[in-house]
Motif scaffolding. Structure first.
Motif, PDB file in Angstrom:
ATOM      1  N   HIS A   1       6.643  -4.258  10.968  1.00  0.00           N
ATOM      2  CA  HIS A   1       7.289  -5.102  11.967  1.00  0.00           C
ATOM      3  C   HIS A   1       6.905  -6.550  11.698  1.00  0.00           C
ATOM      4  O   HIS A   1       5.782  -6.847  11.278  1.00  0.00           O
ATOM      5  CB  HIS A   1       6.838  -4.694  13.375  1.00  0.00           C
ATOM      6  N   GLY A   2       7.867  -7.440  11.915  1.00  0.00           N
ATOM      7  CA  GLY A   2       7.573  -8.856  11.745  1.00  0.00           C
ATOM      8  C   GLY A   2       7.649  -9.347  10.319  1.00  0.00           C
ATOM      9  O   GLY A   2       7.218 -10.464  10.021  1.00  0.00           O
ATOM     10  N   LEU A   3       8.208  -8.534   9.426  1.00  0.00           N
ATOM     11  CA  LEU A   3       8.381  -8.953   8.045  1.00  0.00           C
ATOM     12  C   LEU A   3       9.579  -8.219   7.438  1.00  0.00           C
ATOM     13  O   LEU A   3       9.980  -7.158   7.913  1.00  0.00           O
ATOM     14  CB  LEU A   3       7.128  -8.678   7.211  1.00  0.00           C
ATOM     15  N   THR A   4      10.128  -8.813   6.387  1.00  0.00           N
ATOM     16  CA  THR A   4      11.213  -8.177   5.650  1.00  0.00           C
ATOM     17  C   THR A   4      10.619  -7.618   4.369  1.00  0.00           C
ATOM     18  O   THR A   4      10.137  -8.359   3.512  1.00  0.00           O
ATOM     19  CB  THR A   4      12.321  -9.186   5.320  1.00  0.00           C
ATOM     20  N   LEU A   5      10.661  -6.299   4.223  1.00  0.00           N
ATOM     21  CA  LEU A   5       9.954  -5.637   3.145  1.00  0.00           C
ATOM     22  C   LEU A   5      10.345  -6.105   1.755  1.00  0.00           C
ATOM     23  O   LEU A   5       9.549  -5.999   0.824  1.00  0.00           O
ATOM     24  CB  LEU A   5      10.147  -4.121   3.238  1.00  0.00           C
ATOM     25  N   ASP A   6      11.549  -6.631   1.594  1.00  0.00           N
ATOM     26  CA  ASP A   6      12.031  -6.989   0.255  1.00  0.00           C
ATOM     27  C   ASP A   6      11.143  -7.995  -0.456  1.00  0.00           C
ATOM     28  O   ASP A   6      11.165  -8.073  -1.682  1.00  0.00           O
ATOM     29  CB  ASP A   6      13.450  -7.553   0.350  1.00  0.00           C
ATOM     30  N   TRP A   7      10.344  -8.764   0.282  1.00  0.00           N
ATOM     31  CA  TRP A   7       9.516  -9.790  -0.327  1.00  0.00           C
ATOM     32  C   TRP A   7       8.033  -9.446  -0.272  1.00  0.00           C
ATOM     33  O   TRP A   7       7.185 -10.329  -0.390  1.00  0.00           O
ATOM     34  CB  TRP A   7       9.776 -11.133   0.364  1.00  0.00           C
ATOM     35  N   TYR A   8       7.761  -8.170  -0.136  1.00  0.00           N
ATOM     36  CA  TYR A   8       6.379  -7.734   0.005  1.00  0.00           C
ATOM     37  C   TYR A   8       6.057  -6.581  -0.944  1.00  0.00           C
ATOM     38  O   TYR A   8       6.929  -5.874  -1.420  1.00  0.00           O
ATOM     39  CB  TYR A   8       6.120  -7.262   1.441  1.00  0.00           C
ATOM     40  N   ALA A   9       4.772  -6.442  -1.193  1.00  0.00           N
ATOM     41  CA  ALA A   9       4.232  -5.219  -1.767  1.00  0.00           C
ATOM     42  C   ALA A   9       3.458  -4.508  -0.664  1.00  0.00           C
ATOM     43  O   ALA A   9       2.806  -5.152   0.169  1.00  0.00           O
ATOM     44  CB  ALA A   9       3.309  -5.520  -2.937  1.00  0.00           C
ATOM     45  N   ILE A  10       3.553  -3.185  -0.673  1.00  0.00           N
ATOM     46  CA  ILE A  10       2.845  -2.350   0.300  1.00  0.00           C
ATOM     47  C   ILE A  10       1.900  -1.432  -0.448  1.00  0.00           C
ATOM     48  O   ILE A  10       2.285  -0.805  -1.447  1.00  0.00           O
ATOM     49  CB  ILE A  10       3.823  -1.513   1.137  1.00  0.00           C
ATOM     50  N   GLY A  11       0.692  -1.365   0.026  1.00  0.00           N
ATOM     51  CA  GLY A  11      -0.297  -0.471  -0.572  1.00  0.00           C
ATOM     52  C   GLY A  11      -0.768   0.561   0.435  1.00  0.00           C
ATOM     53  O   GLY A  11      -0.796   0.305   1.637  1.00  0.00           O
ATOM     54  N   TRP A  12      -1.120   1.730  -0.077  1.00  0.00           N
ATOM     55  CA  TRP A  12      -1.779   2.763   0.723  1.00  0.00           C
ATOM     56  C   TRP A  12      -3.221   2.875   0.233  1.00  0.00           C
ATOM     57  O   TRP A  12      -3.466   2.967  -0.979  1.00  0.00           O
ATOM     58  CB  TRP A  12      -1.083   4.107   0.575  1.00  0.00           C
ATOM     59  N   PHE A  13      -4.125   2.922   1.184  1.00  0.00           N
ATOM     60  CA  PHE A  13      -5.546   3.020   0.891  1.00  0.00           C
ATOM     61  C   PHE A  13      -6.147   4.142   1.735  1.00  0.00           C
ATOM     62  O   PHE A  13      -5.572   4.541   2.740  1.00  0.00           O
ATOM     63  CB  PHE A  13      -6.241   1.696   1.218  1.00  0.00           C
ATOM     64  N   ARG A  14      -7.299   4.642   1.331  1.00  0.00           N
ATOM     65  CA  ARG A  14      -7.972   5.658   2.135  1.00  0.00           C
ATOM     66  C   ARG A  14      -9.472   5.407   2.105  1.00  0.00           C
ATOM     67  O   ARG A  14     -10.008   4.832   1.153  1.00  0.00           O
ATOM     68  CB  ARG A  14      -7.656   7.062   1.628  1.00  0.00           C
ATOM     69  N   GLN A  15     -10.103   5.870   3.164  1.00  0.00           N
ATOM     70  CA  GLN A  15     -11.548   5.736   3.259  1.00  0.00           C
ATOM     71  C   GLN A  15     -12.131   7.021   3.818  1.00  0.00           C
ATOM     72  O   GLN A  15     -11.797   7.421   4.941  1.00  0.00           O
ATOM     73  CB  GLN A  15     -11.932   4.545   4.134  1.00  0.00           C
ATOM     74  N   ALA A  16     -12.967   7.649   3.025  1.00  0.00           N
ATOM     75  CA  ALA A  16     -13.672   8.856   3.447  1.00  0.00           C
ATOM     76  C   ALA A  16     -15.003   8.450   4.066  1.00  0.00           C
ATOM     77  O   ALA A  16     -15.537   7.374   3.764  1.00  0.00           O
ATOM     78  CB  ALA A  16     -13.886   9.773   2.257  1.00  0.00           C
ATOM     79  N   PRO A  17     -15.575   9.301   4.918  1.00  0.00           N
ATOM     80  CA  PRO A  17     -16.865   8.978   5.547  1.00  0.00           C
ATOM     81  C   PRO A  17     -17.929   8.673   4.502  1.00  0.00           C
ATOM     82  O   PRO A  17     -18.116   9.416   3.551  1.00  0.00           O
ATOM     83  CB  PRO A  17     -17.192  10.253   6.325  1.00  0.00           C
ATOM     84  N   GLY A  18     -18.599   7.539   4.680  1.00  0.00           N
ATOM     85  CA  GLY A  18     -19.673   7.168   3.780  1.00  0.00           C
ATOM     86  C   GLY A  18     -19.241   6.611   2.444  1.00  0.00           C
ATOM     87  O   GLY A  18     -20.085   6.361   1.574  1.00  0.00           O
ATOM     88  N   LYS A  19     -17.926   6.414   2.270  1.00  0.00           N
ATOM     89  CA  LYS A  19     -17.424   5.907   0.990  1.00  0.00           C
ATOM     90  C   LYS A  19     -16.659   4.612   1.194  1.00  0.00           C
ATOM     91  O   LYS A  19     -16.231   4.288   2.299  1.00  0.00           O
ATOM     92  CB  LYS A  19     -16.522   6.945   0.320  1.00  0.00           C
ATOM     93  N   GLU A  20     -16.487   3.876   0.106  1.00  0.00           N
ATOM     94  CA  GLU A  20     -15.716   2.639   0.171  1.00  0.00           C
ATOM     95  C   GLU A  20     -14.227   2.929   0.244  1.00  0.00           C
ATOM     96  O   GLU A  20     -13.761   3.993  -0.161  1.00  0.00           O
ATOM     97  CB  GLU A  20     -16.019   1.787  -1.069  1.00  0.00           C
TER      98      GLU A  20
END
Length: 125
Positions: free
Chosen positions: A25-44
């Motif tokens: 929301h609040g942006l037009t995706l065409d000019w962006y990169a989207i990343g998915w990240f994850r964080q497990a307990p005790g990890k970066e």
């Protein structure tokens, strides 16, 4: 104001599938990169996948290649992460993030400017 909202997490058995959504929301995706990240307990926090929305190029961390697919839902301002053949080590909080970019994406968290609140993924029998 940019707002990212993740959904689709849950509890799944090993070998199962989940589809995560990142509604922007609040942006037009065409000019962006989207990343998915994850964080497990005790990890970066770890970069999982990214997509350069304007040219569709994608990248994946080695541990998810062939199992996860990132894509755009063209009917909505939404990025999807289809996760198949899930393993217990895929457990964690999954976040999506956005950065202004053209024909570029990255799985380095430091490059991203805006973040969602995360959705929990638990892979367990």
């Amino acid at each position: 104001q940019v707002q990212l909202v993740e959904s689709g997490g849950g509890l799944v058995q090993p070998g199962g599938s989940l589809r995560l959504s990142c509604a922007a929301h609040g942006l037009t995706l065409d000019w962006y990169a989207i990343g998915w990240f994850r964080q497990a307990p005790g990890k970066e926090r770890e970069g999982v996948s990214c997509i350069s929305v304007n040219d569709g190029s994608t990248a994946y961390t080695d541990s998810v290649k062939g199992r996860f697919t990132i894509s755009r839902d063209n009917d909505k301002n939404t990025i999807l992460l289809q996760m198949n053949s899930l393993k217990p080590e895929d457990t964690g909080i999954y976040y999506c993030a956005a950065m202004e970019a053209y024909k570029y994406c990255s799985t380095s968290a430091r490059e991203y400017e805006d973040w969602g609140q995360g959705t929990q993924v638990t892979v367990s029998s």
